[in-house]
Scaffold this motif. Sequence first.
Motif, PDB file in Angstrom:
ATOM      1  N   PHE A   1      -6.053  49.301 -23.973  1.00 39.37           N
ATOM      2  CA  PHE A   1      -6.466  49.383 -22.577  1.00 39.37           C
ATOM      3  C   PHE A   1      -7.876  49.936 -22.445  1.00 39.37           C
ATOM      4  O   PHE A   1      -8.712  49.406 -21.718  1.00 39.37           O
ATOM      5  CB  PHE A   1      -5.455  50.242 -21.811  1.00 39.37           C
ATOM      6  N   VAL A   2      -8.147  50.984 -23.243  1.00 39.86           N
ATOM      7  CA  VAL A   2      -9.490  51.584 -23.185  1.00 39.86           C
ATOM      8  C   VAL A   2     -10.541  50.602 -23.691  1.00 39.86           C
ATOM      9  O   VAL A   2     -11.625  50.480 -23.108  1.00 39.86           O
ATOM     10  CB  VAL A   2      -9.528  52.898 -23.992  1.00 39.86           C
ATOM     11  N   MET A   3     -10.176  49.873 -24.732  1.00 39.12           N
ATOM     12  CA  MET A   3     -11.117  48.881 -25.253  1.00 39.12           C
ATOM     13  C   MET A   3     -11.473  47.853 -24.190  1.00 39.12           C
ATOM     14  O   MET A   3     -12.642  47.523 -23.970  1.00 39.12           O
ATOM     15  CB  MET A   3     -10.503  48.147 -26.457  1.00 39.12           C
ATOM     16  N   ILE A   4     -10.440  47.318 -23.521  1.00 42.08           N
ATOM     17  CA  ILE A   4     -10.656  46.308 -22.489  1.00 42.08           C
ATOM     18  C   ILE A   4     -11.489  46.883 -21.359  1.00 42.08           C
ATOM     19  O   ILE A   4     -12.464  46.272 -20.893  1.00 42.08           O
ATOM     20  CB  ILE A   4      -9.304  45.802 -21.930  1.00 42.08           C
ATOM     21  N   LEU A   5     -11.108  48.109 -20.985  1.00 41.11           N
ATOM     22  CA  LEU A   5     -11.851  48.773 -19.920  1.00 41.11           C
ATOM     23  C   LEU A   5     -13.319  48.873 -20.299  1.00 41.11           C
ATOM     24  O   LEU A   5     -14.226  48.587 -19.510  1.00 41.11           O
ATOM     25  CB  LEU A   5     -11.262  50.170 -19.703  1.00 41.11           C
ATOM     26  N   GLY A   6     -13.553  49.251 -21.543  1.00 42.59           N
ATOM     27  CA  GLY A   6     -14.924  49.370 -22.022  1.00 42.59           C
ATOM     28  C   GLY A   6     -15.650  48.049 -21.936  1.00 42.59           C
ATOM     29  O   GLY A   6     -16.801  47.985 -21.468  1.00 42.59           O
ATOM     30  N   LEU A   7     -14.978  47.009 -22.358  1.00 35.95           N
ATOM     31  CA  LEU A   7     -15.588  45.693 -22.318  1.00 35.95           C
ATOM     32  C   LEU A   7     -15.971  45.314 -20.897  1.00 35.95           C
ATOM     33  O   LEU A   7     -17.102  44.892 -20.621  1.00 35.95           O
ATOM     34  CB  LEU A   7     -14.613  44.668 -22.899  1.00 35.95           C
ATOM     35  N   VAL A   8     -15.018  45.563 -19.978  1.00 37.67           N
ATOM     36  CA  VAL A   8     -15.275  45.231 -18.581  1.00 37.67           C
ATOM     37  C   VAL A   8     -16.459  46.032 -18.053  1.00 37.67           C
ATOM     38  O   VAL A   8     -17.360  45.492 -17.402  1.00 37.67           O
ATOM     39  CB  VAL A   8     -14.003  45.495 -17.735  1.00 37.67           C
ATOM     40  N   VAL A   9     -16.470  47.307 -18.389  1.00 40.14           N
ATOM     41  CA  VAL A   9     -17.568  48.157 -17.904  1.00 40.14           C
ATOM     42  C   VAL A   9     -18.897  47.648 -18.440  1.00 40.14           C
ATOM     43  O   VAL A   9     -19.876  47.521 -17.712  1.00 40.14           O
ATOM     44  CB  VAL A   9     -17.340  49.620 -18.297  1.00 40.14           C
ATOM     45  N   PHE A  10     -18.942  47.318 -19.745  1.00 35.15           N
ATOM     46  CA  PHE A  10     -20.208  46.871 -20.324  1.00 35.15           C
ATOM     47  C   PHE A  10     -20.674  45.554 -19.704  1.00 35.15           C
ATOM     48  O   PHE A  10     -21.842  45.428 -19.346  1.00 35.15           O
ATOM     49  CB  PHE A  10     -20.074  46.712 -21.838  1.00 35.15           C
ATOM     50  N   VAL A  11     -19.737  44.632 -19.579  1.00 37.51           N
ATOM     51  CA  VAL A  11     -20.128  43.348 -18.996  1.00 37.51           C
ATOM     52  C   VAL A  11     -20.564  43.539 -17.552  1.00 37.51           C
ATOM     53  O   VAL A  11     -21.609  43.020 -17.126  1.00 37.51           O
ATOM     54  CB  VAL A  11     -18.964  42.324 -19.101  1.00 37.51           C
TER      55      VAL A  11
ATOM     56  N   HIS B   1     -31.592  39.015 -15.305  1.00 39.58           N
ATOM     57  CA  HIS B   1     -31.314  37.685 -15.807  1.00 39.58           C
ATOM     58  C   HIS B   1     -29.823  37.557 -16.053  1.00 39.58           C
ATOM     59  O   HIS B   1     -29.337  37.784 -17.145  1.00 39.58           O
ATOM     60  CB  HIS B   1     -32.084  37.507 -17.111  1.00 39.58           C
ATOM     61  N   SER B   2     -29.041  37.227 -15.016  1.00 36.85           N
ATOM     62  CA  SER B   2     -27.594  37.249 -15.166  1.00 36.85           C
ATOM     63  C   SER B   2     -27.092  36.020 -15.913  1.00 36.85           C
ATOM     64  O   SER B   2     -27.277  34.883 -15.482  1.00 36.85           O
ATOM     65  CB  SER B   2     -26.931  37.312 -13.786  1.00 36.85           C
ATOM     66  N   VAL B   3     -26.464  36.241 -17.053  1.00 35.97           N
ATOM     67  CA  VAL B   3     -25.966  35.132 -17.874  1.00 35.97           C
ATOM     68  C   VAL B   3     -24.838  34.411 -17.151  1.00 35.97           C
ATOM     69  O   VAL B   3     -24.765  33.187 -17.112  1.00 35.97           O
ATOM     70  CB  VAL B   3     -25.479  35.656 -19.228  1.00 35.97           C
ATOM     71  N   LEU B   4     -23.972  35.227 -16.519  1.00 35.62           N
ATOM     72  CA  LEU B   4     -22.805  34.648 -15.839  1.00 35.62           C
ATOM     73  C   LEU B   4     -23.240  33.698 -14.710  1.00 35.62           C
ATOM     74  O   LEU B   4     -22.745  32.569 -14.586  1.00 35.62           O
ATOM     75  CB  LEU B   4     -21.947  35.778 -15.260  1.00 35.62           C
ATOM     76  N   ALA B   5     -24.226  34.172 -13.955  1.00 36.45           N
ATOM     77  CA  ALA B   5     -24.696  33.363 -12.828  1.00 36.45           C
ATOM     78  C   ALA B   5     -25.298  32.042 -13.322  1.00 36.45           C
ATOM     79  O   ALA B   5     -25.047  30.977 -12.763  1.00 36.45           O
ATOM     80  CB  ALA B   5     -25.724  34.140 -12.023  1.00 36.45           C
ATOM     81  N   GLU B   6     -26.077  32.109 -14.403  1.00 36.83           N
ATOM     82  CA  GLU B   6     -26.670  30.899 -14.983  1.00 36.83           C
ATOM     83  C   GLU B   6     -25.596  29.908 -15.359  1.00 36.83           C
ATOM     84  O   GLU B   6     -25.700  28.708 -15.094  1.00 36.83           O
ATOM     85  CB  GLU B   6     -27.449  31.259 -16.249  1.00 36.83           C
ATOM     86  N   MET B   7     -24.549  30.527 -16.004  1.00 38.44           N
ATOM     87  CA  MET B   7     -23.498  29.665 -16.515  1.00 38.44           C
ATOM     88  C   MET B   7     -22.810  28.926 -15.361  1.00 38.44           C
ATOM     89  O   MET B   7     -22.557  27.739 -15.440  1.00 38.44           O
ATOM     90  CB  MET B   7     -22.483  30.510 -17.274  1.00 38.44           C
TER      91      MET B   7
END
Lengths: 101, 673
Positions: B642-652, B661-667
């Motif tokens: 759970f902490v790992m996922i949370l971390g991933l979400v926070v970083f992204v 330069h938002s990668v997600l928006a470009e995509m």
Amino acid sequence: MIALSNYLILGAILFSLSIAGFVLNRRNVITLLMCVELMLLAVNMNFIAFSHYLNDIKGQVFVFFILTVAAAETAIGLAIVVLLYRNKKTIDVQELDSLKG
Amino acid sequence: MAETIRTLSLIIVLAPLLGAILAGLFGKVLGRKTSHRVTVLLMFVAFFAACWVWKLTVLDHGYLNSVLYIWGESGNFTFNIGFMIDQLTAWMMLLVTFVSLLVHIYSIGYMADDSGYQRFFSYVSLFTFSMLLLVTANNFLQLFIGWEGVGLVSYLLIGFWYTKEAAIFGSFKAFIVNRVGDFGFIIGIAAVMTYFGTLDYTTVFAKAPALAKAGTVLAVIPGAPWAVLTFICLALFIGAMGKSAQMPLHVWLPESMEGPTPISALIHAATMVTAGVFMVARLSPMFELSPTALSVVLVIGATGALFTGLVAFVQHDIKRVIAYSTLSQLGYMMAAMGVSAYAAGIFHLMMHGCFKALLFLAAGSVILGMHHEQDMRKMGGLRKYMPITYITFLIGALALSAIPPFAGYYSKDAIIEAVGAASNIPGSGYAYVCLVLGAFVTAFYIFRAFFLTFHGKERFSAEVKQHVKESPWVVWLPLVGLAIPSVFAGAILAYPLLYASPSWFGKSIFVAKGNNVLATLAEHYHGWFAYALHSVTTAPFWAAVIGIVSAWVLCLLVPSWRDVLVKRLSWIYFILVKKYGFDDFNQVVIAHGSKRFGEFCYRVADAKILDDWIINGSGRAVRFGASVVRRLQTGYLYHYVFVMILGLVVFVGWFELFETHSVLAEMLKSKYF
């Protein structure tokens, strides 16, 4: 023609399911292993979808590698679970807290 | 001739050092006899060379100022070891080697059954070396090396009997009080370095008048500018106050009497304590330019001359009486410096060196005879048992009391008259009164000691009486050696040293035109005999006579009057016994205060802030943090995931929010969506 986004959404759903399986599952270690497999499959789905749409065969090659590694990993994982059961007489996740500080 | 002086000076300085090394490092191998033979022989060599140098400089007007060795170079500054041999240095070398030689001989008898025999000789020789280094210096740094050297050896020798608690206390006190003085001294040297850019005597002296004329000032306290030369002179004088035991830094000298008696004679009477006086005379071209500094020197000197002498009235220890007498005489010398009568001050320094060493060694002879008893209340009537000591002590006492024609008369009377004649210096009226009263005080205390020791009833036990006898020849020979100059030297040297023009000091002492009081006195000098006769018309002579008579009355004629006086003047007696409270003040306020301050620092700064807060505190903080963080580590796999996922979400999320330069928006914008 199915849009790329549909595949990606499918992959995302599979991934989310496996995470949910991890976090919500309080019982069985084997379920966790299955969730790991599912997670890898979700990633594979993305690989194949992009590979097809970008006309690049490398993505599909990767999938084979991942499948192979996943199989090996599962074999090891199951072996660990068997040993775990022998030592602890349980595979209940809630009772496996020897990592606790 | 300069080459000869140079070689001889090297011999003078290095012979005692060689002796010190031989006796100190190889004393065990050499044995007792060889050790003292070696050191005495080398001292004799040094004395002989000093006589020769004296002849070359004083009689043949030789002069040497040369660098022997460059010790260090830093930028524009060079630190040299060098010699400046002029008349003043020659006289000082003569005095130091003469007294030191006699003290060496005397010590053979006095220290005969001491276990630290070789160590003692090594120290005495080392002391002589340091003192000679000090007087031969041609720059301030070498002066300072010698200055510290004598301070160190003085510490070692006061604490020579290191199992005696009083000796350790005395040596510590001497060392610490001298540090206070040296602090001023080193500041003075630093100021010289800053304003003159060199530490070389001749260069500094040459530049000093220009600096005085330029009126350069220095704000020690903001808003109160001082002339730089006054500041330098006063800072250096603080050093002299420490070494030459001027009030209020005099407290260590009486305490230093815990050392062996030969040391008291050599260091604490004849040579080391005169270093400050010598320094002022050596730096006369600087002091002459600062009337303020001269006035301070005069007032402090005169105050010491009278008030420390008074303390000697109430001392019972024979050595302490003489120690306080030294303080008083140093006051006289400083007062002479203050009125620019440098020659008179140095003359008194030399005469005092002889008769005070004589008094100390005679007292040592008495102490030896009494089996290390120093209390005068347990002596008396010793003249029958120790005739040579008796006579020599009497000569020393007469010389000290300035009774003509003994040596002390010519030097001390010159000082008193010089102070009387120099009415233009602020404080000279006060100083004159102090010095004349001091003449009475001097005569009184020394003859009190004399009568108590050698006359009157025998107050020692019958057991001691069996052993009391005259000391061996090695002890009384130096007494005689010192008694001779104590009688004759004054009459012989007074004219050539003080009144002749040019005098035997030549150009080594500089006196400004308006300040030359000795020249005025010289007009009234008509030979030593006339000068001696002239004494009956002067106040100091009668003050001294009254002192001797009253000592006789109080000690021998009607001793009961003493008790009456003590009772009547109990408050004065109390003040004198307490030595004006200097010791108590130092003990309570400074020693105890700094101890308390140290304890406070220990408790608050060290134990509390450093140990408790910083060192143990950082440990405690880690422990507390760990106890909190530990709860996160549950051991359950699904928590970690759970902490790992949370971390991933926070970083992204972080990436998407803050990256332009938002990668997600470009995509999402791309053709695949």
